[in-house]
Design a protein around this motif. Structure first.
Motif: not given
Lengths: 308, 100
Positions: A243-251
């Protein structure tokens, strides 16, 4: 790490000359609609922003960037800006495997299927489907972004477009938030999964959603795909950072530093794998990057379309 | 020797950076940043507060490590908007490159 200046100049030059970050002619990139029966008039324009179509080209070009990062050859990127744009774009298109292009097109066909099943009054015009310019914005080339955004918003406005259905978080953010701010043109923008309006008993099973940063945080749309899946009987097994605290995939780092992108991606995949449920993405950048780990990652549209 | 430019924060206004002075350097942004890299982005915000314009321009490539994921902005207790500050610094550096 590549020189950001070199990468920005190449991408900005491509967009300026060809309206595409990869300089590939639109007629070669945007072919998903050709076998579809889509209306050319209706209430809302389906606007793909070409991001899903770019997945195979991103994969191909970043495979070269990965190979030469931090080698002596890395500095040669600066000369790419002197290459004839369309010629190098066509070259990249020809080097990209057809099978990968088909897979990317399938995602868009699934989205059209989901919208049709939901009785959404939508239409598609390939001539109005442009890249939004979002990468220029993210890289800090504001001048080039605004120039391109004004070109795209002008085309849409002149065509009388008022409502837009988007398919990826980056294009959604650009059209919903950035275009009104920087071009003065506003549209009613909805992500396709906000319009899912059917129930099904074909669903079942469970998935772990990877929320992209732009849907999760910037646009706060994480509830919508969960609501859609709930109606279809698909259970979402959450990871802590969602949700609002998701982590980035690095893309987003893949053009400047593929090694950094990989490092961030591996941490995220490790977290997503803890649930044991199949991983589902809803962004072309996340989808392509998470798959680099070897994990099986499906696009949200495929899960919904199976129930349609 | 590092020259201090007290007007640096004001100079960044036209690049969309107007919250850097809100930061009280708690380090939440650096703790939550997925880069886990040398007090990033806190360090950059501090450079603005100090007017260390040259420090930014000497190693500008560091800014492009930022994924613009927004976690720092989401968690900042001072609403100093560190993610957007970094994006604004990128705009400032690109403008500097183009003009020089």
């Amino acid at each position: 790490m590549y020189s950001p200046r070199d990468i920005i100049e190449v991408i900005a030059g491509n967009v300026r000359k060809t309206r595409s970050p990869f300089a590939i002619p639109r007629s070669m990139v945007n072919t998903w609609w050709k076998k579809e029966t889509l209306r050319s008039e209706g209430d809302a324009l389906l606007f793909t922003g070409l991001m899903y179509q770019f997945i195979p080209y991103i994969e191909k070009s970043t495979s070269y960037l990965e190979k030469y990062e931090d080698t002596k050859l890395a500095s040669l990127v600066r000369f790419a800006k002197y290459q004839p744009k369309r010629l190098s774009g066509i070259g990249l298109a020809l080097m990209t495997p057809g099978e990968k292009k088909k897979q990317a097109n399938e995602i868009l066909r699934n989205i059209a299927k989901v919208l049709t099943r939901s009785d959404v009054d939508f239409y598609y015009k390939p001539k109005l489907d442009f890249y939004s310019g979002i990468l220029l914005y993210d890289l800090g080339d504001q001048e080039s972004f605004v120039e391109h955004a004004k070109f795209v918003s002008g085309k849409l406005k002149r065509a009388g477009v008022k409502k837009i259905i988007t398919v990826d978080p980056h294009t959604t953010y650009a059209l919903k938030v950035l275009y009104p701010k920087y071009t003065g043109e506003s549209f009613e923008v909805k992500a396709y999964f906000e319009l899912v309006n059917f129930s099904s008993s074909n669903g079942g099973g469970q998935v772990t959603l990877h929320d992209p940063c732009f849907y999760g945080r910037y646009l706060e749309l994480s509830d919508a795909p969960r609501r859609a899946l709930e109606k279809l009987g698909v259970k979402c097994v959450e990871v802590r950072n969602s949700g609002t605290f998701t982590n980035c995939c690095g893309g987003p780092a893949e053009s400047i530093s593929p090694s950094l992108s990989k490092e961030v991606m591996e941490r995220r995949v490790e977290e997503l794998r803890t649930t044991g449920a199949p991983i589902v993405a809803m962004c072309p950048i996340c989808l392509g990057n998470l798959r680099k780990s070897g994990a099986e990652v499906e696009d949200l549209s495929a899960v919904i379309a199976r129930c349609a | 020797m590092t020259l201090v430019h007290p007007e640096f924060a004001e100079e960044l206004d036209r690049f969309g950076v107007d919250t850097a002075l809100e930061c009280f350097n708690c380090g939440t942004c650096a703790a939550i940043c997925p880069l886990i890299y040398e007090h990033f982005p806190r360090k950059m915000v501090r450079y603005i507060q100090l007017g260390a314009r040259d420090q930014i321009l000497e190693h500008p490539e560091e800014l492009w490590r930022c994924l613009h994921c927004g976690l720092c902005t989401q968690t900042c207790p001072r609403e100093a908007n560190p993610g957007e500050v970094i994006l604004g610094l990128k705009r400032f550096v690109v403008d500097h490159w183009r003009r020089n």
